[in-house]
Scaffold this motif. Structure first.
Motif, mmCIF file in Angstrom:
data_model
loop_
_atom_site.group_PDB
_atom_site.id
_atom_site.type_symbol
_atom_site.label_atom_id
_atom_site.label_comp_id
_atom_site.label_asym_id
_atom_site.label_seq_id
_atom_site.Cartn_x
_atom_site.Cartn_y
_atom_site.Cartn_z
ATOM 1 N N ASP A 299 24.240 45.389 42.470
ATOM 2 C CA ASP A 299 25.028 45.818 43.626
ATOM 3 C C ASP A 299 24.969 47.337 43.711
ATOM 4 O O ASP A 299 24.545 48.020 42.769
ATOM 5 C CB ASP A 299 26.474 45.334 43.511
ATOM 6 C CG ASP A 299 27.188 45.331 44.855
ATOM 7 O OD1 ASP A 299 26.498 45.538 45.868
ATOM 8 O OD2 ASP A 299 28.405 45.153 44.895
ATOM 9 N N THR B 292 28.482 34.325 41.827
ATOM 10 C CA THR B 292 29.016 35.440 42.617
ATOM 11 C C THR B 292 28.696 36.753 41.921
ATOM 12 O O THR B 292 28.295 36.775 40.743
ATOM 13 C CB THR B 292 30.537 35.320 42.795
ATOM 14 O OG1 THR B 292 31.178 35.533 41.520
ATOM 15 C CG2 THR B 292 30.939 33.958 43.333
ATOM 16 N N THR B 293 28.891 37.844 42.635
ATOM 17 C CA THR B 293 28.696 39.189 42.072
ATOM 18 C C THR B 293 30.027 39.807 41.652
ATOM 19 O O THR B 293 30.136 41.030 41.551
ATOM 20 C CB THR B 293 28.009 40.098 43.103
ATOM 21 O OG1 THR B 293 28.815 40.151 44.290
ATOM 22 C CG2 THR B 293 26.630 39.588 43.450
ATOM 23 N N ASN B 294 31.033 38.974 41.406
ATOM 24 C CA ASN B 294 32.329 39.513 40.998
ATOM 25 C C ASN B 294 32.240 40.282 39.688
ATOM 26 O O ASN B 294 33.015 41.210 39.449
ATOM 27 C CB ASN B 294 33.349 38.376 40.851
ATOM 28 C CG ASN B 294 33.680 37.733 42.179
ATOM 29 O OD1 ASN B 294 33.355 38.274 43.227
ATOM 30 N ND2 ASN B 294 34.299 36.572 42.147
ATOM 31 N N ASP C 45 24.093 40.328 46.915
ATOM 32 C CA ASP C 45 24.574 40.008 48.255
ATOM 33 C C ASP C 45 23.375 39.761 49.172
ATOM 34 O O ASP C 45 22.235 39.681 48.703
ATOM 35 C CB ASP C 45 25.485 41.109 48.792
ATOM 36 C CG ASP C 45 24.810 42.472 48.786
ATOM 37 O OD1 ASP C 45 23.561 42.524 48.790
ATOM 38 O OD2 ASP C 45 25.521 43.489 48.782
ATOM 39 N N CYS D 235 25.246 35.593 46.907
ATOM 40 C CA CYS D 235 26.602 35.553 46.358
ATOM 41 C C CYS D 235 27.467 34.585 47.173
ATOM 42 O O CYS D 235 27.581 34.722 48.398
ATOM 43 C CB CYS D 235 27.212 36.954 46.366
ATOM 44 S SG CYS D 235 28.936 37.005 45.828
ATOM 45 N N GLU E 264 31.314 43.727 40.831
ATOM 46 C CA GLU E 264 32.273 44.343 41.756
ATOM 47 C C GLU E 264 33.391 45.021 40.978
ATOM 48 O O GLU E 264 33.929 46.046 41.405
ATOM 49 C CB GLU E 264 32.858 43.280 42.696
ATOM 50 C CG GLU E 264 31.870 42.663 43.677
ATOM 51 C CD GLU E 264 31.416 43.619 44.757
ATOM 52 O OE1 GLU E 264 32.026 44.700 44.886
ATOM 53 O OE2 GLU E 264 30.449 43.293 45.459
ATOM 54 N N HIS F 296 30.696 34.337 47.026
ATOM 55 C CA HIS F 296 31.906 35.024 47.499
ATOM 56 C C HIS F 296 31.647 35.725 48.834
ATOM 57 O O HIS F 296 32.513 35.713 49.714
ATOM 58 C CB HIS F 296 32.365 36.042 46.452
ATOM 59 C CG HIS F 296 33.606 36.783 46.835
ATOM 60 N ND1 HIS F 296 34.834 36.185 46.907
ATOM 61 C CD2 HIS F 296 33.799 38.078 47.192
ATOM 62 C CE1 HIS F 296 35.741 37.065 47.274
ATOM 63 N NE2 HIS F 296 35.140 38.230 47.457
ATOM 64 N N HIS F 297 30.473 36.317 49.001
ATOM 65 C CA HIS F 297 30.143 36.954 50.270
ATOM 66 C C HIS F 297 30.043 35.912 51.393
ATOM 67 O O HIS F 297 30.429 36.181 52.537
ATOM 68 C CB HIS F 297 28.826 37.729 50.150
ATOM 69 C CG HIS F 297 28.968 39.036 49.429
ATOM 70 N ND1 HIS F 297 29.106 39.108 48.074
ATOM 71 C CD2 HIS F 297 28.983 40.318 49.890
ATOM 72 C CE1 HIS F 297 29.210 40.372 47.708
ATOM 73 N NE2 HIS F 297 29.143 41.124 48.786
ATOM 74 N N HIS G 166 32.881 48.778 40.113
ATOM 75 C CA HIS G 166 33.237 49.828 41.064
ATOM 76 C C HIS G 166 34.649 50.342 40.794
ATOM 77 O O HIS G 166 34.899 51.552 40.823
ATOM 78 C CB HIS G 166 33.150 49.292 42.492
ATOM 79 C CG HIS G 166 31.822 48.691 42.827
ATOM 80 N ND1 HIS G 166 30.659 49.053 42.187
ATOM 81 C CD2 HIS G 166 31.459 47.745 43.734
ATOM 82 C CE1 HIS G 166 29.651 48.367 42.680
ATOM 83 N NE2 HIS G 166 30.110 47.568 43.618
ATOM 84 N N HIS G 167 35.567 49.422 40.534
ATOM 85 C CA HIS G 167 36.955 49.817 40.278
ATOM 86 C C HIS G 167 37.055 50.674 39.023
ATOM 87 O O HIS G 167 37.778 51.683 38.993
ATOM 88 C CB HIS G 167 37.821 48.563 40.155
ATOM 89 C CG HIS G 167 39.272 48.842 39.870
ATOM 90 N ND1 HIS G 167 40.079 49.504 40.766
ATOM 91 C CD2 HIS G 167 40.038 48.562 38.788
ATOM 92 C CE1 HIS G 167 41.296 49.612 40.254
ATOM 93 N NE2 HIS G 167 41.297 49.047 39.054
ATOM 94 N N THR H 57 27.045 51.022 44.566
ATOM 95 C CA THR H 57 28.303 51.763 44.662
ATOM 96 C C THR H 57 28.073 52.960 45.577
ATOM 97 O O THR H 57 27.133 53.727 45.360
ATOM 98 C CB THR H 57 28.768 52.227 43.282
ATOM 99 O OG1 THR H 57 28.748 51.122 42.370
ATOM 100 C CG2 THR H 57 30.172 52.784 43.350
#
Length: 801
Positions: free
Chosen positions: A253, A447-449, A326, A357, A452, A359-360, A455-456, A255
């Motif tokens: 992914d 998923t790409t969770n 994604d 993904c 993800e 989730h997307h 990033h946080h 950022t």
């Protein structure tokens, strides 16, 4: 030093000028008043400057009366007073003249100032700040370069809390405008080279890159700073070597906000069973989001892990399970181009290694459902069931039926349906297309969770919009913390603590006392809630009793039809004995038609839901069967390894050898007791040899001493094999002090195995990437050495660089 501000009356003063770095004396002749230069003369050992005051501009409006600074010349003042007042917007401006004269003499490092006359007007805002004020502003800005101009104006911020606050107006009353402070901040940060958007020179950038490389050895994989091909790739060697691409697919992914505008961070991570979480294995800084930029990224990735993935189709199929990302078309095209260039001999279709993904996909469905202009509120459940059926459909026929029903029910969603049913998109997400590799399709990672969350973490530790080298240093520190997690795991220390459940009662949420009682609970209390439930139960019971028995299970009636029948009955009683007119007949026919359509829609919805429930039960049963087979195979593998592990010393923590290593080097599982991973401090090669010879890795220095003794004892023989430089490099590797060593002193794959085999009188087998080599001891001329029998058990070392 600066001359005094807004002097008045007859006044004289001498000041000492400040000398700059170049040896010149600095001065300014801004004394607050608007002055017009009359003469500029050279005098003995200096210069003389004469000026006169231009007065002021005053508003004659009684309600205003403001005094403002005049323009810089008489002609400009005439234009200024012809316009309206800036404050009251009334054309009442007047020029107040003044006869004050001033003279400045600059002689060496002294400044002499004379002021004659009294001003006939008041004081207005100064145009320029003094040198003392500017020095204080520069000092305040450079105290905390990350603080914004607005925070400097207020005097405190979340970045640098100050008590009491220190606003800029305490330095000078003229520093109250946000735009002025913003301009000063930008100028001083640019001068100091600390502005986020200020790019350093090429020489300075190369120097900073070299310093970063020395501080974090082995992190950089490739550096390309050409336009449209900008790609700085990096990874942690100790983490990347532990990645299991065969069992877990990788996640990729982008950022967006780590670096200045125009630069992006692309990351790849994978699940690590040792830590029980995802970890970063590869990252790169790119200067765009086109297919060419992603091609450069994936090409650097494949070249970095090419030894693990392999080159031939059989090796790639075994060692690389695939990629989850994604639905970016640029990433997809870049991955295809990089795969074909990195593996030119492969015939594998890269689209089979790319999974979308889930989730997307669900996010797109939720956005569609939330748009009530496209999907009515009452049809929310229907479209959710159909989109879920599209994803879970096992056959092409089931998928097509769900798509056609979605088109029929919701014709306004046609463009959304067309996008998701395109071949390149549908192959990434829908099971019925059967386009993905089996291991990738059946993997639990859909998923790409896992990336993800990265990033946080980055946004919490990295200052955004900073120069690339500055941000990379913070990012490398973050990656080092992940490396420490693996060291703790190797040393038997818990890496992640289990979350404890809290049984404390939750505090009651504060309720505003300024809200009127407008809810059911506030108006009727608990009785209202009880009555509401009773009403619902009564309605449902009446609905069940009043449904018609027409062979459809009693589900074709509805509340609307019940109300219409009651209305008809009342109306017939009211108009008893009277003939119905034509309007009443038409109304009844329309009501009957609407009831029939409602029954058809409800029946179709019921059929879709039943099909969905059956498919869900079928999928659950298949998943349970797969899990049972996997556990059975795992138990069989454990039974086969028990006999081999009995002979292994208990202090060695061995792990099973992955299947892709056995298949890559065509070796048998029965020939090896297990895989041992020593500490990666640069001495891992000698530590592995120590584990073979002494059943513990901490005697690696003894192995080095034995190899040094052999090298010195047979110096002429080895100098005949190696040249002088190669001999010196090998000697330096073996004589390094204990502790962590840099990359150039690692155990290599040619010279060190050759000397080790001769020292230990045992064959040494090196497995490095797709290549393997066997080194045998040299036969000595000495009869005593010739009489020594060479042991048969080889020393097997597996290494990835």
């Amino acid at each position: 030093m600066s001359f005094p501000q807004f002097p008045n009356g007859d006044f004289e003063e001498k000041i000492s000028l400040r000398e700059n770095v170049e040896g010149e004396f600095q001065y300014d002749v801004n004394i607050g008043w608007e002055l017009h230069q009359v003469s500029y003369d050279k005098v003995k050992s200096g210069i003389s400057i004469s000026k006169r005051c231009l007065g002021a501009v005053q508003c004659n409006n009684k309600e205003c009366g403001k005094i403002v600074r005049p323009a810089s010349s008489n002609k400009r003042i005439e234009v200024q007073i012809a316009g309206p007042c800036t404050f009251c917007k009334v054309h009442s401006l007047e020029h107040v003249t003044c006869s004050v004269r001033v003279n400045f003499k600059i002689c060496g490092q002294l400044g002499h100032f004379k002021h004659k006359g009294t001003h006939t007007h008041g004081i207005f805002e100064a145009l320029h700040d003094t040198m003392e004020v500017l020095d204080k502003v520069e000092e305040r800005v450079l105290e905390c370069p990350s603080e914004t101009a607005y925070a400097l104006k207020i005097g405190t911020s979340i970045v640098r809390p100050q008590q009491p606050a220190r606003p800029m107006r305490l330095i000078s009353k003229a520093l109250h405008r946000h735009g002025k402070i913003k301009r000063y901040r930008r100028n001083y940060l640019t001068k100091a080279g600390k502005l986020p958007y200020t790019r350093p020179s090429l020489e300075r950038a190369a120097e900073e890159l070299g310093e970063l490389k020395d501080d974090f050895p082995g992190y950089f994989r490739s550096v390309d700073v050409m336009p449209s091909q900008f790609c700085i790739a990096f990874s942690v060697p100790g983490i990347a070597a532990r990645a299991n691409f065969h069992k877990h697919p990788i996640l990729t992914d982008v950022t967006y906000d780590c670096f200045p505008k125009g630069y992006y961070l692309c990351s790849t991570n994978v699940f690590f069973e040792e830590l029980g979480k995802f970890g970063v294995i590869f990252q790169a800084v790119i200067d765009g989001l086109s297919a060419e930029h992603f091609k450069a990224y994936f090409l650097a990735f494949f070249r970095t892990f090419g030894a693990v993935i392999g080159n031939m189709d059989k090796e790639i199929d075994i060692n690389f399970s695939g990629l989850v990302m994604d639905f970016s078309q640029a990433q997809r095209a870049g991955m295809f181009l990089a795969f074909k260039e990195a593996f030119p001999q492969s015939t594998i279709d890269p689209s089979t290694l790319l999974r979308g993904c889930y989730h997307h996909y669900q996010q797109s469905v939720q956005r569609l459902v939330s748009n009530h202009a496209i999907v009515p509120v009452e049809s929310k459940d229907v479209i959710l069931d159909l989109t879920s059926l599209m994803y879970n459909a096992r056959s092409e026929q089931s998928f097509n039926r769900a798509v056609e029903q979605l088109r029929d029910e919701f014709p306004t969603c046609e463009r959304w349906i067309q996008w998701w049913t395109k071949d390149e998109i549908a192959a990434m997400i829908f099971r019925s297309k059967d386009a993905l590799k089996k291991e990738l399709q059946e993997s639990n990672c859909r998923t790409t969770n896992g990336i993800e969350a990265l990033h946080h973490d980055l946004y919490r530790i990295i200052e955004r919009k900073k120069p690339i080298i500055f941000t990379l240093r913070q990012m490398f520190s973050y990656l080092q913390s992940i490396e420490v997690d693996f060291e703790c795991f190797d040393n038997g220390v818990k890496v992640k603590d289990a979350a404890k459940k809290s049984y404390k009662p939750k505090k009651q949420r504060y309720v505003s006392d300024g809200c009127a009682p407008d809810t059911t609970l506030s108006l009727l209390g608990s009785a209202g809630r009880k009555n509401k439930n009773c009403d619902q139960e009564t309605t449902l019971e009446g609905k069940k009793n009043d449904l018609p028995k027409d062979g459809t299970g009693g589900k074709t009636g509805n509340k609307k039809g019940e109300r219409s029948s009651q209305m008809k009955e009342k109306k017939s009683k009211k108009d008893d004995g009277m003939c119905e007119d034509d309007g009443q007949v038409k109304e009844e026919e329309g009501e009957t038609r609407r009831e029939r359509l409602a029954r058809l829609r409800e029946e179709k919805t019921r059929q879709v839901r039943e099909a969905y429930k059956q498919n869900k039960m079928k999928r659950r049963k298949e998943a349970e069967e797969r899990e049972a087979k996997r556990l059975k195979a795992q138990d069989e593998d454990e039974d086969m390894r028990e006999d081999a592990l009995e002979l292994v010393p208990q202090e060695l923590d061995l792990s099973p050898i992955p299947d892709y290593i056995l298949q890559q080097y065509q070796i048998s599982q029965q020939d090896f007791a297990g895989l041992y991973c020593p500490r990666d401090d640069g001495n891992c090669g000698w530590r592995a040899v120590s584990a073979v010879l002494f059943d513990k890795e901490d005697r690696y220095y003894v192995v080095k001493e034995g190899m040094v003794a052999t090298l010195e004892r047979e110096k002429d023989f080895f100098k005949h094999i190696y040249d002088d430089d190669q001999f010196k490099r090998l000697f330096n590797k073996l004589t390094q002090p204990e502790g962590t060593v840099s990359f150039q002193f690692w155990f290599d794959t040619i010279d060190c195995p050759t000397l080790l085999a001769h020292t230990c009188r045992r064959p040494v087998i090196m497995l490095a990437g797709p290549y393997s080599a066997t080194y045998l001891p040299f036969q000595e001329r000495d009869t005593m050495v010739d009489s020594h029998v060479v042991e048969n058990d080889p020393i097997v070392l597996l290494g990835y660089l």
